[in-house]
Design an enzyme around this catalytic site. Structure first.
Site, mmCIF file in Angstrom:
data_model
loop_
_atom_site.group_PDB
_atom_site.id
_atom_site.type_symbol
_atom_site.label_atom_id
_atom_site.label_comp_id
_atom_site.label_asym_id
_atom_site.label_seq_id
_atom_site.Cartn_x
_atom_site.Cartn_y
_atom_site.Cartn_z
ATOM 1 N N GLU A 9 0.804 -1.206 0.079
ATOM 2 C CA GLU A 9 -0.066 0.014 0.120
ATOM 3 C C GLU A 9 0.606 1.217 0.056
ATOM 4 O O GLU A 9 0.635 2.325 -0.636
ATOM 5 C CB GLU A 9 -0.909 0.038 1.333
ATOM 6 C CG GLU A 9 -1.814 -1.040 1.180
ATOM 7 C CD GLU A 9 -1.651 -2.248 1.755
ATOM 8 O OE1 GLU A 9 -0.223 -2.595 2.222
ATOM 9 O OE2 GLU A 9 -2.378 -3.180 1.984
ATOM 10 N N PRO A 30 11.436 -13.538 1.164
ATOM 11 C CA PRO A 30 10.355 -13.906 2.168
ATOM 12 C C PRO A 30 9.381 -12.654 2.107
ATOM 13 O O PRO A 30 10.177 -11.496 2.247
ATOM 14 C CB PRO A 30 10.823 -14.348 3.327
ATOM 15 C CG PRO A 30 12.247 -14.790 3.039
ATOM 16 C CD PRO A 30 12.808 -14.015 1.911
ATOM 17 N N GLU A 87 14.534 -3.606 -1.173
ATOM 18 C CA GLU A 87 15.528 -4.036 -2.338
ATOM 19 C C GLU A 87 14.869 -5.121 -3.537
ATOM 20 O O GLU A 87 15.740 -5.857 -3.928
ATOM 21 C CB GLU A 87 16.825 -4.651 -1.841
ATOM 22 C CG GLU A 87 17.606 -3.534 -1.141
ATOM 23 C CD GLU A 87 18.965 -4.100 -0.738
ATOM 24 O OE1 GLU A 87 19.940 -3.387 -1.166
ATOM 25 O OE2 GLU A 87 19.205 -5.252 -0.191
ATOM 26 N N ASN A 92 1.323 -8.958 -5.427
ATOM 27 C CA ASN A 92 1.315 -8.057 -6.710
ATOM 28 C C ASN A 92 2.133 -8.702 -7.695
ATOM 29 O O ASN A 92 3.469 -8.848 -7.330
ATOM 30 C CB ASN A 92 1.776 -6.819 -6.200
ATOM 31 C CG ASN A 92 1.889 -5.657 -7.274
ATOM 32 O OD1 ASN A 92 1.132 -5.943 -8.424
ATOM 33 N ND2 ASN A 92 2.644 -4.883 -7.230
ATOM 34 N N PRO A 93 1.888 -9.210 -8.997
ATOM 35 C CA PRO A 93 2.508 -9.810 -9.852
ATOM 36 C C PRO A 93 3.044 -8.646 -10.717
ATOM 37 O O PRO A 93 3.854 -8.889 -11.829
ATOM 38 C CB PRO A 93 1.629 -10.678 -10.555
ATOM 39 C CG PRO A 93 0.295 -9.945 -10.479
ATOM 40 C CD PRO A 93 0.298 -9.446 -9.141
ATOM 41 N N LEU A 94 2.684 -7.455 -10.651
ATOM 42 C CA LEU A 94 2.848 -6.338 -11.513
ATOM 43 C C LEU A 94 4.332 -5.977 -11.481
ATOM 44 O O LEU A 94 5.219 -5.443 -12.461
ATOM 45 C CB LEU A 94 1.921 -5.276 -11.304
ATOM 46 C CG LEU A 94 0.617 -5.396 -11.555
ATOM 47 C CD1 LEU A 94 -0.370 -4.391 -11.117
ATOM 48 C CD2 LEU A 94 0.105 -6.027 -13.090
ATOM 49 N N GLU A 95 4.919 -5.846 -10.500
ATOM 50 C CA GLU A 95 6.288 -5.538 -10.292
ATOM 51 C C GLU A 95 7.400 -6.500 -10.950
ATOM 52 O O GLU A 95 8.049 -5.897 -11.749
ATOM 53 C CB GLU A 95 6.691 -5.393 -8.749
ATOM 54 C CG GLU A 95 7.802 -4.362 -8.387
ATOM 55 C CD GLU A 95 7.936 -4.429 -6.816
ATOM 56 O OE1 GLU A 95 7.801 -2.935 -6.378
ATOM 57 O OE2 GLU A 95 8.087 -5.226 -5.949
#
Length: 437
Positions: A68, A270, A313, A337-340
């Site tokens: 967020e 993790p 990082e 989130n898979p967008l990164e």
């Protein structure tokens, strides 16, 4: 009748909170001992400010955790560009570190006050926010009611409601009405989210898309990346990121299956770095050699697993590979989130439990840039296939980057929705600076 019951429930919540307030210190001390609280700043959780309030209008942003916080960074920068002061609250030490790295000293950071009337009132009395902007799905009853009582506009941005949350709120319609009616505006991620908020009593509701698509690329140190790439050499790599319990063991098993065949280096990051001691012990019990980022361990030819045990990082870890499994999806539920990873040039693998990011995964899967796996065996096969078929991997990477680019626009839509609240503060910041509290 349900309105009466809701008022009774909220009144009980308020008084229970008042009763617990004097003894809440032991709870915070327990969390601090586990590294989940910054003990040097514990007073902030009681609403006690640690810095001076600046002159002029001020917007309070709240973002619960890392995802967020990252999502609202561009929005915060836009508000600051207009000369409006910002205090950002977060609930975790990791999100505080991300805020410091991405926003620097231009934004005031405080830990979010406990959702107890004395703490919330003290926070609001000191900061006097002109507007409260809440990220995603942070619905804290006492905070919402106190803001409403003071007639401070509350806007929920990048709003989403998981299947579980929607079901829970829908089963308490009176309580949902009593809380959601206090929101001046909801800007939801998807049409499905928007309809859910409307069902629960929120009006008006707009749709923006996902702010996480419009974030800047995660930062990294080019010198550190070059050093690690030199150490890795021509070894093949893959990453398991944002992993939850059980998924690190799965990644270790995948590595053992593919190690000899591919000369593999596995990167594990993790979701909660405080688990890394236990994760390292587990991987060593499997006979694997582990290097850790916090120790500065070199990546030698004997290194099996590079354990990314730092905060902020992800940009470094993802740039070390072109294949990323996104966790909280194989054994845990909800997804991450898979967008990164798609944005940074990774072919994406994931388990099937991705309810919280359903639309993002649907778009990536439709473009061929993400593939779902059922179990550890299928994950191993997917990693092997992508690392041994360069053309397929490159096609997935290009499709992912194009999909992310097509999804952009949420920031612009969110700013447009916020203009009735932000524009008067922009004028006020220029003409009528407020004296400090």
């Amino acid at each position: 009748m349900r309105g009466v019951l809701a008022r009774v429930a909220l009144s009980a919540y308020r008084w229970i909170g008042v009763g617990l307030y004097p003894v809440i210190g032991s709870y915070l001390a327990f969390r601090g001992a586990k590294g989940k609280e910054d003990r040097s700043r514990r007073r902030e959780r009681y609403g006690r400010a640690s810095v001076e309030r600046p002159n002029g209008p001020l917007v309070w942003f709240h973002a619960a955790s890392v995802g967020e916080t990252t999502a609202v960074v561009p929005l915060i920068k836009e508000v600051r560009r207009r000369g409006i002061s910002v205090v950002l609250t977060t609930g975790t030490t990791s999100s505080a570190k991300v805020a410091a790295a991405r926003l620097g000293s231009g934004v005031i950071h405080q830990y979010v006050p406990l959702d107890l009337k004395p703490a919330v009132s003290r926070f609001l009395d000191y900061w006097h926010p002109d507007l409260a902007i809440i990220a995603e799905s942070e619905i804290w009853p006492m905070t919402i009611l106190e803001l409403g009582a003071r007639h401070i506009p509350q806007v929920l941005v990048n709003g989403r409601l998981s299947d579980r949350s929607f079901k829970r709120w829908k089963s308490r319609p009176g309580l949902a009405d009593a809380l959601f009616e206090n929101l001046a505006l909801v800007i939801a991620q998807t049409e499905e989210d928007a309809e859910r908020f409307r069902t629960l009593g929120a009006l008006p509701v707009l749709v923006s898309g996902n702010l996480k698509v419009d974030t800047d690329s995660p930062p990294y140190d080019p010198a550190v990346l070059r050093e690690y790439r030199d150490q890795v050499g021509d070894r093949k790599t893959w990453a398991a990121i944002s992993t939850f319990e059980g998924e690190e063991a799965a990644a270790g098993n995948v590595h053992r299956v593919l190690k000899e065949r591919l000369g593999l280096l596995t990167i594990i990051v993790p979701r909660h770095p405080e688990r890394c001691d236990a994760i390292e012990d587990m991987l060593k019990a499997k006979g694997l050699t582990v290097a850790r980022r916090t120790r500065g361990d070199p990546l030698t030819p004997e290194t099996d697993v590079f354990l990314g045990d730092t905060i902020g990082e992800m940009g470094l870890y993802l740039r070390m590979t072109e294949v990323a499994f996104v966790g909280r999806s194989l054994f845990a539920e909800g997804g991450q989130n898979p967008l990164e990873p798609a944005m940074l040039g990774c072919a994406v693998l994931s388990g099937a439990n991705v309810q919280n990011f359903r639309e993002s995964y649907q778009k990536l899967a439709k473009s061929g840039s993400a593939r779902m796996v059922r179990d550890v065996e299928m994950l191993a096969k997917g990693v092997n296939y992508l690392l041994t078929h360069d053309d397929v991997r490159r096609t997935m990477i290009e499709a992912g980057q194009e999909t992310v680019q097509d999804m952009r626009g949420a920031l612009r839509a969110t700013i447009k929705g916020l203009e009735p609240y932000i524009n008067p503060l922009t004028v006020k910041a220029r003409l009528h600076p407020r004296e400090p509290s």
